[in-house]
Design a protein around this motif. Structure first.
Motif, PDB file in Angstrom:
ATOM      1  N   ALA A  17       0.812  -1.211   0.000  1.00 13.86           N
ATOM      2  CA  ALA A  17       0.000   0.000   0.000  1.00 13.86           C
ATOM      3  C   ALA A  17       0.851   1.269   0.000  1.00 13.86           C
ATOM      4  O   ALA A  17       0.358   2.347  -0.303  1.00 13.86           O
ATOM      5  CB  ALA A  17      -0.933   0.012   1.207  1.00 13.86           C
ATOM      6  N   ARG A  18       2.106   1.154   0.365  1.00 11.50           N
ATOM      7  CA  ARG A  18       2.950   2.341   0.417  1.00 11.50           C
ATOM      8  C   ARG A  18       3.283   2.830  -0.988  1.00 11.50           C
ATOM      9  O   ARG A  18       3.412   2.041  -1.921  1.00 11.50           O
ATOM     10  CB  ARG A  18       4.235   2.036   1.185  1.00 11.50           C
ATOM     11  CG  ARG A  18       4.037   2.044   2.695  1.00 11.50           C
ATOM     12  CD  ARG A  18       5.314   1.698   3.410  1.00 11.50           C
ATOM     13  NE  ARG A  18       5.169   1.939   4.844  1.00 11.50           N
ATOM     14  CZ  ARG A  18       5.953   1.385   5.775  1.00 11.50           C
ATOM     15  NH1 ARG A  18       6.920   0.585   5.407  1.00 11.50           N
ATOM     16  NH2 ARG A  18       5.760   1.649   7.045  1.00 11.50           N
ATOM     17  N   PRO A  19       3.436   4.152  -1.136  1.00 12.29           N
ATOM     18  CA  PRO A  19       3.763   4.692  -2.458  1.00 12.29           C
ATOM     19  C   PRO A  19       5.184   4.323  -2.881  1.00 12.29           C
ATOM     20  O   PRO A  19       6.008   3.928  -2.062  1.00 12.29           O
ATOM     21  CB  PRO A  19       3.632   6.211  -2.246  1.00 12.29           C
ATOM     22  CG  PRO A  19       3.879   6.405  -0.787  1.00 12.29           C
ATOM     23  CD  PRO A  19       3.313   5.200  -0.108  1.00 12.29           C
ATOM     24  N   ARG A  20       5.444   4.456  -4.163  1.00  8.78           N
ATOM     25  CA  ARG A  20       6.767   4.176  -4.718  1.00  8.78           C
ATOM     26  C   ARG A  20       7.286   5.456  -5.354  1.00  8.78           C
ATOM     27  O   ARG A  20       6.523   6.265  -5.876  1.00  8.78           O
ATOM     28  CB  ARG A  20       6.653   3.065  -5.761  1.00  8.78           C
ATOM     29  CG  ARG A  20       7.978   2.627  -6.375  1.00  8.78           C
ATOM     30  CD  ARG A  20       7.747   1.481  -7.331  1.00  8.78           C
ATOM     31  NE  ARG A  20       6.813   1.857  -8.399  1.00  8.78           N
ATOM     32  CZ  ARG A  20       6.250   0.986  -9.221  1.00  8.78           C
ATOM     33  NH1 ARG A  20       6.472  -0.302  -9.087  1.00  8.78           N
ATOM     34  NH2 ARG A  20       5.438   1.405 -10.177  1.00  8.78           N
ATOM     35  N   PHE A  21       8.595   5.644  -5.314  1.00  9.10           N
ATOM     36  CA  PHE A  21       9.184   6.863  -5.852  1.00  9.10           C
ATOM     37  C   PHE A  21       9.108   6.880  -7.376  1.00  9.10           C
ATOM     38  O   PHE A  21       9.631   5.984  -8.047  1.00  9.10           O
ATOM     39  CB  PHE A  21      10.640   7.000  -5.405  1.00  9.10           C
ATOM     40  CG  PHE A  21      11.262   8.317  -5.772  1.00  9.10           C
ATOM     41  CD1 PHE A  21      11.113   9.414  -4.942  1.00  9.10           C
ATOM     42  CD2 PHE A  21      11.975   8.464  -6.955  1.00  9.10           C
ATOM     43  CE1 PHE A  21      11.671  10.642  -5.284  1.00  9.10           C
ATOM     44  CE2 PHE A  21      12.538   9.681  -7.299  1.00  9.10           C
ATOM     45  CZ  PHE A  21      12.382  10.770  -6.464  1.00  9.10           C
ATOM     46  N   LEU A  22       8.453   7.885  -7.911  1.00  8.73           N
ATOM     47  CA  LEU A  22       8.424   8.199  -9.337  1.00  8.73           C
ATOM     48  C   LEU A  22       8.425   6.934 -10.204  1.00  8.73           C
ATOM     49  O   LEU A  22       7.493   6.143 -10.102  1.00  8.73           O
ATOM     50  CB  LEU A  22       9.579   9.155  -9.670  1.00  8.73           C
ATOM     51  CG  LEU A  22       9.422  10.073 -10.890  1.00  8.73           C
ATOM     52  CD1 LEU A  22       8.079  10.818 -10.834  1.00  8.73           C
ATOM     53  CD2 LEU A  22      10.553  11.079 -10.964  1.00  8.73           C
ATOM     54  N   CYS A  23       9.471   6.716 -10.987  1.00 11.04           N
ATOM     55  CA  CYS A  23       9.478   5.575 -11.914  1.00 11.04           C
ATOM     56  C   CYS A  23      10.418   4.471 -11.436  1.00 11.04           C
ATOM     57  O   CYS A  23      11.119   3.852 -12.240  1.00 11.04           O
ATOM     58  CB  CYS A  23       9.869   6.035 -13.315  1.00 11.04           C
ATOM     59  SG  CYS A  23      11.467   6.845 -13.412  1.00 11.04           S
ATOM     60  N   ALA A  24      10.428   4.217 -10.128  1.00  9.18           N
ATOM     61  CA  ALA A  24      11.301   3.179  -9.565  1.00  9.18           C
ATOM     62  C   ALA A  24      10.657   1.820  -9.789  1.00  9.18           C
ATOM     63  O   ALA A  24       9.998   1.260  -8.907  1.00  9.18           O
ATOM     64  CB  ALA A  24      11.533   3.439  -8.088  1.00  9.18           C
ATOM     65  N   GLU A  25      10.866   1.247 -10.970  1.00  9.10           N
ATOM     66  CA  GLU A  25      10.176   0.026 -11.376  1.00  9.10           C
ATOM     67  C   GLU A  25      11.106  -1.175 -11.531  1.00  9.10           C
ATOM     68  O   GLU A  25      10.651  -2.285 -11.801  1.00  9.10           O
ATOM     69  CB  GLU A  25       9.431   0.270 -12.694  1.00  9.10           C
ATOM     70  CG  GLU A  25       8.370   1.360 -12.575  1.00  9.10           C
ATOM     71  CD  GLU A  25       7.708   1.677 -13.899  1.00  9.10           C
ATOM     72  OE1 GLU A  25       8.201   1.162 -14.934  1.00  9.10           O
ATOM     73  OE2 GLU A  25       6.718   2.428 -13.907  1.00  9.10           O
ATOM     74  N   SER A  26      12.399  -0.975 -11.360  1.00 10.56           N
ATOM     75  CA  SER A  26      13.345  -2.082 -11.536  1.00 10.56           C
ATOM     76  C   SER A  26      13.342  -2.999 -10.321  1.00 10.56           C
ATOM     77  O   SER A  26      13.026  -2.586  -9.205  1.00 10.56           O
ATOM     78  CB  SER A  26      14.750  -1.549 -11.779  1.00 10.56           C
ATOM     79  OG  SER A  26      14.831  -0.822 -12.983  1.00 10.56           O
ATOM     80  N   SER A  27      13.707  -4.243 -10.541  1.00  9.34           N
ATOM     81  CA  SER A  27      13.909  -5.171  -9.437  1.00  9.34           C
ATOM     82  C   SER A  27      15.229  -4.851  -8.739  1.00  9.34           C
ATOM     83  O   SER A  27      16.088  -4.158  -9.304  1.00  9.34           O
ATOM     84  CB  SER A  27      13.950  -6.608  -9.953  1.00  9.34           C
ATOM     85  OG  SER A  27      15.114  -6.800 -10.759  1.00  9.34           O
TER      86      SER A  27
END
Length: 285
Positions: free
Chosen positions: A5-15
């Motif tokens: 449920a916590r937000p993610r920073f901008l486009c931080a989509e990598s593993s």
């Protein structure tokens, strides 16, 4: 770690495995001496990042081209500062040993102590650059040696730590200023001063700790210990650009002391998110 449920920073989509730059939140503010709220800093930075572009005109780089991973926040035991610091060090050590470039989101400034300690395991002689309104060099604060007011003093006691350079400091005790003058650690937060300090550091790896209260409180009111005066955000970003153009070995960084509840406009969180974006771009280069 925090839940989905916590937000993610901008486009931080990598593993984690594929990322070069890794974000980790350290939401701890138990030793804050004036007003608390920095524990809410990491998620406020993530939420505010949603209004930023991925492109930085200052660096002419785009975060969408970087391999960025957001690990969320560490969960901490309540009321046990030493256990918190041990938890931070263990996760930071894992990140460094995996060959990643971390940007840590605070939290109060004491979280920098285990972060630097973890970095020293791989980078002995590490140079520490502190961008901060406060010296943080007290031996203790009200009898407590593990305090955000003592964070840099404790860092200097770590085995293997190299040179310390303190930029933008404008508040401290008489003893702290005497020590800084005697050891020639104080510098203005200007591109020229940062460039000169990087030359002094030579081939040493550099760890950068940014307390957001280094920025003039007119632009950064959302912090626990605002200090009048100081540079604006544009001046700080100009200094980040120097880190990029110099090719410095910045192996890790943190952004600490954002206390978002003290700025109901949300502007301080956006400014902190911009700082994180710029650092992530430098670290991902």
């Amino acid at each position: 770690m925090g839940g989905e449920a916590r937000p993610r920073f901008l486009c931080a989509e990598s593993s984690f495995e594929s990322a070069r730059v890794v974000l980790l939140g350290c939401p701890f503010d138990e030793t804050a001496s004036f007003r608390r709220g920095a524990r809410s800093g990491p998620d406020a930075i993530r939420e505010a990042s949603d209004c930023l572009e991925t492109f930085s005109p200052h660096l002419d780089k785009d975060l969408s081209d970087a391999a960025l991973c957001d690990l969320g926040d560490l969960d901490f035991p309540s009321g046990d500062t030493e256990a918190v610091l041990a938890s931070i060090k263990a996760e930071a050590s894992r990140i460094f040993r995996a060959g990643k470039r971390p940007v840590f989101l605070g939290g109060e400034h004491l979280v920098s102590l285990p972060l630097v300690e973890a970095a020293l395991e791989l980078f002995p002689g590490l140079a520490v650059f502190q961008w901060d309104a406060h010296a943080d060099l007290r031996e203790d604060y009200l009898g407590e040696r593990l305090s955000h007011a003592c964070a840099v003093r404790r860092i200097l006691e770590l085995d293997g730590v190299g040179t310390l350079r303190q930029f933008g400091v404008r508040s401290g005790t008489r003893e702290e200023f005497e020590w800084m003058r005697a050891n020639d650690t104080m510098r203005p937060l200007t591109p020229e001063a940062v460039a000169a300090a990087l030359q002094e550091a030579g081939d040493s790896a550099v760890y950068l700790t940014i307390d957001v209260d280094v920025v003039n409180p007119g632009e950064m009111s959302g912090t626990g210990s605002p200090e009048p005066g100081g540079p604006g955000l544009d001046a700080l970003v100009d200094c980040v650009r120097v880190l990029d153009t110099s090719g410095a070995r910045v192996i890790g960084a943190d952004v600490v002391e954002l206390a978002p509840e003290w700025d109901p406009t949300g502007a301080s969180a956006v400014a902190a998110a911009k700082i994180v974006r710029e650092l992530a771009l430098v670290m991902g280069a």
